[in-house]
Design a protein around this motif. Structure first.
Motif, short mmCIF file in Angstrom:
data_model
loop_
_atom_site.label_atom_id
_atom_site.label_comp_id
_atom_site.label_asym_id
_atom_site.label_seq_id
_atom_site.Cartn_x
_atom_site.Cartn_y
_atom_site.Cartn_z
N GLU A 27 0.80 -1.22 0.00
CA GLU A 27 0.00 0.00 0.00
C GLU A 27 0.84 1.27 0.00
O GLU A 27 0.29 2.37 -0.05
CB GLU A 27 -0.97 -0.03 1.19
CG GLU A 27 -1.97 -1.18 1.08
CD GLU A 27 -2.97 -1.23 2.21
OE1 GLU A 27 -2.62 -0.85 3.34
OE2 GLU A 27 -4.12 -1.64 1.96
N HIS A 144 2.25 -6.95 11.98
CA HIS A 144 1.07 -7.70 11.53
C HIS A 144 1.43 -9.15 11.24
O HIS A 144 0.74 -10.08 11.67
CB HIS A 144 0.47 -7.05 10.27
CG HIS A 144 -0.04 -5.67 10.49
ND1 HIS A 144 -1.03 -5.37 11.39
CD2 HIS A 144 0.31 -4.49 9.93
CE1 HIS A 144 -1.29 -4.07 11.36
NE2 HIS A 144 -0.47 -3.52 10.49
N LEU A 185 -1.96 -7.87 4.85
CA LEU A 185 -3.33 -7.40 4.65
C LEU A 185 -4.29 -8.12 5.59
O LEU A 185 -5.23 -7.50 6.13
CB LEU A 185 -3.75 -7.62 3.19
CG LEU A 185 -2.98 -6.78 2.16
CD1 LEU A 185 -3.30 -7.22 0.74
CD2 LEU A 185 -3.28 -5.30 2.34
N ARG A 188 -3.79 -6.56 8.96
CA ARG A 188 -4.20 -5.15 9.01
C ARG A 188 -5.72 -5.00 9.05
O ARG A 188 -6.23 -4.09 9.71
CB ARG A 188 -3.62 -4.43 7.78
CG ARG A 188 -3.84 -2.92 7.77
CD ARG A 188 -3.04 -2.29 6.65
NE ARG A 188 -1.61 -2.32 6.92
CZ ARG A 188 -0.68 -2.07 6.02
NH1 ARG A 188 -1.01 -1.79 4.76
NH2 ARG A 188 0.60 -2.09 6.35
N TYR A 189 -6.42 -5.90 8.36
CA TYR A 189 -7.86 -5.69 8.21
C TYR A 189 -8.74 -6.77 8.85
O TYR A 189 -9.91 -6.52 9.10
CB TYR A 189 -8.20 -5.58 6.72
CG TYR A 189 -7.54 -4.40 6.07
CD1 TYR A 189 -7.89 -3.10 6.41
CD2 TYR A 189 -6.53 -4.57 5.13
CE1 TYR A 189 -7.26 -2.01 5.84
CE2 TYR A 189 -5.89 -3.49 4.54
CZ TYR A 189 -6.26 -2.21 4.90
OH TYR A 189 -5.64 -1.12 4.34
N THR A 190 -8.22 -7.95 9.11
CA THR A 190 -9.04 -9.02 9.68
C THR A 190 -8.48 -9.52 11.01
O THR A 190 -9.15 -9.43 12.05
CB THR A 190 -9.16 -10.21 8.69
OG1 THR A 190 -9.70 -9.74 7.45
CG2 THR A 190 -10.08 -11.29 9.26
N VAL A 192 -6.79 -8.44 13.38
CA VAL A 192 -6.26 -7.24 14.04
C VAL A 192 -5.86 -7.57 15.48
O VAL A 192 -6.23 -8.60 16.03
CB VAL A 192 -7.30 -6.10 13.99
CG1 VAL A 192 -7.55 -5.67 12.55
CG2 VAL A 192 -8.62 -6.53 14.64
#
Length: 214
Positions: A27, A144, A185, A188-190, A192
């Motif tokens: 990103e 992460h 990812l 970062r998004y699931t 956490v």
């Protein structure tokens, strides 16, 4: 230390990640390998979104080591002052830019040892550059990946180097190129830190994490 998940489970997990996102991308915004090095170095203890906001205007005028040197440390500082530890990072970017100009003809080397020899570039930064630009299946372990690797037992380890080695040893070869992006990812998004979103997790049924959320 827990043992890594067996090969069949590893393969199923990464197959699901690949099916959901076949070509995951980092990103951090960049326009070439030099700006990738700078962006990753700036991202330490900062968010990718915060780095991107600061570097869009910067990279429009300083996308090579020489242009960065021409901009100068004060000019660079003005662009990145919203990023944590910006003064020290500015010094490192100027130092690494000078080394690239004087020792590498303005080119970014493709060797991990050479990359790690640049000021402000650690193993994680070197691995990100090797993976994203030079297409080497290096595993860049951040907070992460460290969390996900241990929670899921995809790659358990007591420190980031141990997790990196566990990824190299246990991720099926066909998934190695994109493994660290999928895991970043996912973390970062699931998956956490404080309250993982287990009900929405692609690999919930395969994950041995005992404290799954309902």
């Amino acid at each position: 230390m827990a043992k890594p998940l067996p090969y069949p489970l590893q393969k199923e997990i990464f197959t699901r990640f690949r099916d959901a996102e076949p070509e995951p991308e980092g990103e951090l915004e960049h326009v070439n390998v030099y700006t990738l090095v700078v962006a990753v170095a700036l991202s330490a203890q900062a968010t990718d979104a915060g780095v991107n906001k600061a570097t869009r205007a910067l990279f429009a005028i300083a996308d090579t080591p020489q242009k960065m040197l021409d901009l100068g440390e004060e000019g660079l500082t003005e662009h990145i002052k919203t990023i944590g530890l910006f003064r020290n990072k500015a010094k490192n970017v100027m130092k690494l830019s000078r080394i690239l100009v004087e020792e590498y003809g303005g080119e970014v080397p493709s060797s991990r040892a050479a990359l790690e020899g640049l000021p402000g570039v650690g193993r994680k930064t070197a691995n990100v550059v090797l993976n994203m630009w030079f297409r080497y299946p290096a595993q860049a372990v951040d907070t992460h990946i460290f969390r996900v690797g241990n929670r899921t037992r995809i790659a358990p380890g007591k420190d980031v180097v141990a997790v990196e080695r566990a990824l190299e040893d246990n991720v099926p070869a066909e998934f190695a190129q994109h493994a660290h992006h999928w895991l970043i990812l996912h973390g970062r998004y699931t998956c956490v830190a404080r309250k993982p979103k287990c009900p929405a997790c692609l690999i919930r049924d395969l994950c041995p994490y005992e404290e799954k959320t309902q």
